[in-house]
Design a protein around this motif. Structure first.
Motif, mmCIF file in Angstrom:
data_model
loop_
_atom_site.group_PDB
_atom_site.id
_atom_site.type_symbol
_atom_site.label_atom_id
_atom_site.label_comp_id
_atom_site.label_asym_id
_atom_site.label_seq_id
_atom_site.Cartn_x
_atom_site.Cartn_y
_atom_site.Cartn_z
ATOM 1 N N ASN A 9 68.385 -27.455 16.720
ATOM 2 C CA ASN A 9 69.225 -28.248 17.755
ATOM 3 C C ASN A 9 70.350 -27.561 18.293
ATOM 4 O OD1 ASN A 9 71.270 -28.893 15.868
ATOM 5 N ND2 ASN A 9 69.679 -29.862 14.891
ATOM 6 N N ILE A 10 71.444 -28.274 19.144
ATOM 7 C CA ILE A 10 72.283 -27.735 19.985
ATOM 8 C C ILE A 10 73.778 -27.560 18.657
ATOM 9 C CG2 ILE A 10 73.169 -29.947 20.824
ATOM 10 C CD1 ILE A 10 73.657 -26.573 22.355
ATOM 11 N N ALA A 13 72.549 -24.386 16.698
ATOM 12 C CA ALA A 13 72.774 -23.215 17.513
ATOM 13 C C ALA A 13 74.229 -23.137 17.668
ATOM 14 C CB ALA A 13 72.292 -23.424 18.910
ATOM 15 N N THR A 14 75.343 -23.894 17.946
ATOM 16 C CA THR A 14 76.622 -23.384 18.063
ATOM 17 C C THR A 14 77.243 -23.181 16.855
ATOM 18 O OG1 THR A 14 76.580 -25.457 20.049
ATOM 19 C CG2 THR A 14 78.936 -24.622 18.843
ATOM 20 N N VAL A 29 74.871 -19.262 22.927
ATOM 21 C CA VAL A 29 73.863 -20.169 23.138
ATOM 22 C C VAL A 29 73.185 -20.192 24.514
ATOM 23 C CG1 VAL A 29 73.203 -22.467 22.417
ATOM 24 C CG2 VAL A 29 75.005 -21.669 21.381
ATOM 25 N N GLN A 30 72.235 -20.199 24.439
ATOM 26 C CA GLN A 30 71.558 -20.391 25.757
ATOM 27 C C GLN A 30 70.258 -21.373 25.713
ATOM 28 O OE1 GLN A 30 72.253 -18.492 28.439
ATOM 29 N NE2 GLN A 30 73.795 -17.561 27.266
ATOM 30 N N ARG A 31 69.986 -21.931 26.877
ATOM 31 C CA ARG A 31 69.086 -23.000 26.847
ATOM 32 C C ARG A 31 69.575 -24.320 26.150
ATOM 33 N NH1 ARG A 31 63.003 -20.993 25.812
ATOM 34 N NH2 ARG A 31 62.860 -19.392 27.680
ATOM 35 N N GLN A 32 70.920 -24.461 25.953
ATOM 36 C CA GLN A 32 71.416 -25.800 25.482
ATOM 37 C C GLN A 32 71.126 -26.986 25.952
ATOM 38 O OE1 GLN A 32 73.550 -23.203 26.769
ATOM 39 N NE2 GLN A 32 75.279 -23.545 26.707
ATOM 40 N N TYR A 33 70.914 -26.970 27.319
ATOM 41 C CA TYR A 33 70.614 -28.111 27.775
ATOM 42 C C TYR A 33 69.046 -28.530 28.202
ATOM 43 C CZ TYR A 33 75.999 -28.290 28.035
ATOM 44 O OH TYR A 33 76.884 -28.123 27.823
ATOM 45 N N PRO A 48 67.217 -24.728 21.899
ATOM 46 C CA PRO A 48 68.460 -23.570 22.108
ATOM 47 C C PRO A 48 68.238 -22.429 21.370
ATOM 48 C CG PRO A 48 69.244 -25.468 20.559
ATOM 49 C CD PRO A 48 67.673 -25.863 21.095
#
Length: 102
Positions: A9-10, A13-14, A29-33, A48
């Motif tokens: 999850n975001i 990832a963060t 982080v890429q693809r977060q949304y 993400p």
């Protein structure tokens, strides 16, 4: 750039990207949304991702993430009475540090 891994999850990832950046490894982080597209795209393609700017940082980055995932889990009673569980070494109720074993 090198895709290091996917995160569940975001928030995770963060956390992982911040850990790597604090260690001097340039991570993002890429693809977060992309999670908003779940249902339109396969779920495993919407997670993400953690990317490294320099490929030569990959072994160290993987080792750091492995260490993070293997944090010792503890269960201890603080002197204030709070039961502290997980990887915490400090009581969230009073701020006291976990007692060290002799």
């Amino acid at each position: 750039m090198l895709r290091l891994t996917q995160a569940p999850n975001i928030a995770i990832a963060t956390l992982w990207a911040d850990l790597l950046c604090e260690a001097g490894l340039t991570a993002s982080v890429q693809r977060q949304y992309l999670g908003a597209a779940a249902g339109q795209l396969p779920p495993d393609q919407c997670l993400p991702e953690i990317w490294l700017r320099y490929e030569e940082h990959a072994p160290r980055a993987r080792a750091l993430l492995q260490q993070l995932q293997e944090l010792p889990q503890r269960r201890w009673q603080c002197r204030c009475g709070e039961l502290v569980e997980g990887g915490f070494e400090q009581c969230w109720a009073c701020g006291a540090l976990m007692p060290r074993e002799p």
